[in-house]
Design an enzyme around this catalytic site. Structure first.
Site, PDB file in Angstrom:
ATOM      1  N   SER A  64       0.789  -1.232   0.000  1.00 52.59           N
ATOM      2  CA  SER A  64       0.000   0.000   0.000  1.00 52.59           C
ATOM      3  C   SER A  64       0.819   1.281   0.000  1.00 52.59           C
ATOM      4  O   SER A  64       0.250   2.370  -0.156  1.00 52.59           O
ATOM      5  CB  SER A  64      -0.957   0.004   1.195  1.00 52.59           C
ATOM      6  OG  SER A  64      -2.046  -0.868   0.953  1.00 52.59           O
ATOM      7  N   GLY A 303       4.781  13.766  11.906  1.00 52.94           N
ATOM      8  CA  GLY A 303       5.460  13.010  10.865  1.00 52.94           C
ATOM      9  C   GLY A 303       4.458  12.488   9.867  1.00 52.94           C
ATOM     10  O   GLY A 303       3.243  12.601  10.061  1.00 52.94           O
ATOM     11  N   GLY A 305       3.981   9.245   6.534  1.00 55.79           N
ATOM     12  CA  GLY A 305       4.540   8.025   5.968  1.00 55.79           C
ATOM     13  C   GLY A 305       3.434   7.109   5.499  1.00 55.79           C
ATOM     14  O   GLY A 305       2.334   7.555   5.172  1.00 55.79           O
ATOM     15  N   HIS A 306       3.719   5.804   5.483  1.00 53.40           N
ATOM     16  CA  HIS A 306       2.719   4.815   5.077  1.00 53.40           C
ATOM     17  C   HIS A 306       3.280   3.434   5.359  1.00 53.40           C
ATOM     18  O   HIS A 306       4.495   3.227   5.362  1.00 53.40           O
ATOM     19  CB  HIS A 306       2.388   4.941   3.588  1.00 53.40           C
ATOM     20  CG  HIS A 306       0.960   4.639   3.245  1.00 53.40           C
ATOM     21  ND1 HIS A 306       0.455   3.355   3.243  1.00 53.40           N
ATOM     22  CD2 HIS A 306      -0.056   5.446   2.896  1.00 53.40           C
ATOM     23  CE1 HIS A 306      -0.828   3.401   2.891  1.00 53.40           C
ATOM     24  NE2 HIS A 306      -1.170   4.660   2.687  1.00 53.40           N
ATOM     25  N   ASP A 307       2.375   2.472   5.599  1.00 55.55           N
ATOM     26  CA  ASP A 307       2.739   1.059   5.683  1.00 55.55           C
ATOM     27  C   ASP A 307       2.297   0.370   4.409  1.00 55.55           C
ATOM     28  O   ASP A 307       1.375   0.837   3.721  1.00 55.55           O
ATOM     29  CB  ASP A 307       2.040   0.382   6.864  1.00 55.55           C
ATOM     30  CG  ASP A 307       2.556   0.844   8.205  1.00 55.55           C
ATOM     31  OD1 ASP A 307       3.535   1.625   8.232  1.00 55.55           O
ATOM     32  OD2 ASP A 307       1.987   0.437   9.232  1.00 55.55           O
ATOM     33  N   GLY A 308       2.924  -0.770   4.104  1.00 56.95           N
ATOM     34  CA  GLY A 308       2.518  -1.534   2.928  1.00 56.95           C
ATOM     35  C   GLY A 308       2.635  -3.017   3.169  1.00 56.95           C
ATOM     36  O   GLY A 308       3.612  -3.485   3.772  1.00 56.95           O
ATOM     37  N   ALA A 309       1.631  -3.762   2.716  1.00 55.90           N
ATOM     38  CA  ALA A 309       1.662  -5.225   2.815  1.00 55.90           C
ATOM     39  C   ALA A 309       1.216  -5.811   1.486  1.00 55.90           C
ATOM     40  O   ALA A 309       0.062  -5.655   1.088  1.00 55.90           O
ATOM     41  CB  ALA A 309       0.752  -5.704   3.944  1.00 55.90           C
ATOM     42  N   GLY A 312       3.057 -11.557   1.551  1.00 53.54           N
ATOM     43  CA  GLY A 312       4.367 -12.082   1.913  1.00 53.54           C
ATOM     44  C   GLY A 312       5.497 -11.077   1.808  1.00 53.54           C
ATOM     45  O   GLY A 312       6.669 -11.453   1.945  1.00 53.54           O
TER      46      GLY A 312
END
Length: 459
Positions: A64, A303, A305-309, A312
């Protein structure tokens, strides 16, 4: 801002190696912008079956974090005057249509960017590998369900970003992939960034790994399990260094390192401005959402940002403007979130004077909570959530998602009067405690957040 912290490469390499092994992550690359320089460290292997070593130029699926790239592309188009962020999406995409005609007419590009559209996240369809795949996806999504009415609450939606990808295609006359290359990758000199699996063959590409928590994972059955149409919300492939180079442009007021202006300073500022608060502050560590960016507040230090999945593969990006610091971590399986949390807590504390909160968990002595108000049935597309007064929760997949998983039964432990920690969710959701957050839509309807998605109460 120039950060004067001295970078100790040997120390952080040893810590990356130690934490990666401890959390059963096959391979990881860390990139850090500090003191106007980008430092890159690699650890482990790209593929446990072949033993190919991870290097700093290896590329990983960002999941993401792709949304940040699509948001940057969309904002470039808005600057040209081709796109009004506050006009209805149907003015650009007449074929866009939800289950609710009133909602269809009030969903704007701004609401898609900030996850305020109300669109469900759980419509998936493989529309093939052709250049028309995103157009076909939007056409096929006609009548798509809504988690909640537009503008009434934040509810995370990758579908919204696929619609944004189609907007970019219509306005540029290019595929989303090519538009991203021409308007983002090229002006920033991102030579280790791409969108298509076949392009990754020219690089050392990380293999996805899957397995049970606390064990070394095994290579997945396929390198990439997502359809091409998911690209705008879920598939950019890049090195950790290139992720930080994108973030650096946003830190530098829209300028590329060679002085090329990619975004206007006011556009960069607008993307980082809070569009909405986030009731669930734990699933992706969010305090709010801007235009594409997840926004954080670390004891008063802002701050983004972003997470991504991906399937796997897991990636994490954090940017601290006051310190001039950007950090990206890319991984290919295992306990990636635990690795991220431990490493970033230490790293950002030292180089940016930021304190990341401890892992989400109930207190030693949970407060007493009257569950009468919260008991009932909550629904969103494909999911029914049943909450009982004895602190039990059932998460059940229904309709087109019925075969996704058997019902999940969880025990709830109070954290505050509206926030609960769920035990027994299993690795589909979390390796530790899963946040369950009760909130209210702006319409007054009660809802529950699980996985950053709002499910309104109906019984």
């Amino acid at each position: 801002m120039t950060n004067t912290v001295t970078w100790d490469a040997a120390r952080w390499q040893a810590r990356l190696d130690e934490l990666r092994a401890a959390h059963h992550v096959p391979g990881a690359v860390l990139a850090v912008l500090v003191g106007d320089e980008i430092h890159e460290l690699a650890s482990g292997v790209l593929h446990r079956g072949t033993g190919v070593e991870t290097t700093t130029d290896s590329v990983f699926q960002l999941g993401s974090i792709a949304k940040v790239y699509t948001a940057t592309l969309i904002m470039r188009l808005a600057e040209t005057g081709k796109l009004d962020l506050d006009a209805p999406v149907v003015e650009v995409l007449p074929e866009f249509e939800t289950i609710d005609p009133d909602a269809t007419g009030t969903i704007t590009t701004r609401r898609l960017l900030s996850h305020l559209s109300g669109l469900t996240c759980d419509f998936t369809l493989d529309t093939g590998r052709g250049d028309d795949c995103i157009a076909r996806f939007v056409e096929a999504s006609k009548g798509i369900a809504m988690d909640c009415p537009p503008g009434t609450a934040v509810s995370y939606s990758s579908v919204g970003y696929q619609v944004l990808g189609r907007i970019a295609e219509v306005l540029t006359g290019l595929t989303w992939d090519q538009a991203l290359k021409d308007l983002v990758f090229a002006p920033l000199g991102l030579k280790q960034s791409m969108t298509l699996p076949e392009e990754a063959l020219s690089f050392r590409a990380a293999m996805s790994h899957l397995g049970e928590p606390g064990q070394d994972p095994e290579p997945a059955s396929a390198w990439d399990l997502m359809p091409r149409s998911a690209g705008p919300g879920a598939r950019v492939i890049a090195s950790a260094g290139d992720v930080v180079r994108l973030a650096r442009m946003h830190l530098d007021g829209g300028l590329a390192p060679d002085g090329t202006r990619v975004l206007a300073p006011e556009t960069v500022e607008a993307m980082q401005r809070r569009e909405t608060d986030v009731p669930d502050k734990w699933t992706v560590s969010a305090d709010g959402w801007g235009l594409g960016w997840t926004l954080y507040d670390w004891d008063g230090t802002p701050g983004f940002g972003h997470d991504g999945a991906a399937i796997g593969q897991y990636a994490y990006l954090r940017v601290i403007p006051s310190a001039g610091v950007a950090v990206a971590l890319v991984t290919n399986g295992g306990g990636a979130r635990q690795l991220y949390a431990a490493l970033f807590r230490e790293l950002l504390g030292e180089i940016a004077d930021v304190r990341i909160p401890e892992a989400f968990a109930p207190p030693a002595e949970p407060p007493a909570v009257d569950m009468t108000r919260f008991a009932g049935v909550y629904r969103r597309e494909g999911v029914v959530i049943t909450v009982t007064e004895d602190l039990k929760l059932r998460y059940e997949f229904v309709g087109g998602m019925a075969d996704y998983s058997p019902p999940l039964d969880m025990d709830l432990v109070p954290v505050t009067g509206t926030v609960f920690a769920a035990a027994g969710a299993g690795p589909s959701f979390s390796e530790d405690w899963m946040p369950v957050v009760f909130s209210t839509l702006s319409t007054g309807t009660e809802c529950v957040y699980i996985g950053m998605r709002a499910a309104p109460k109906d019984a």
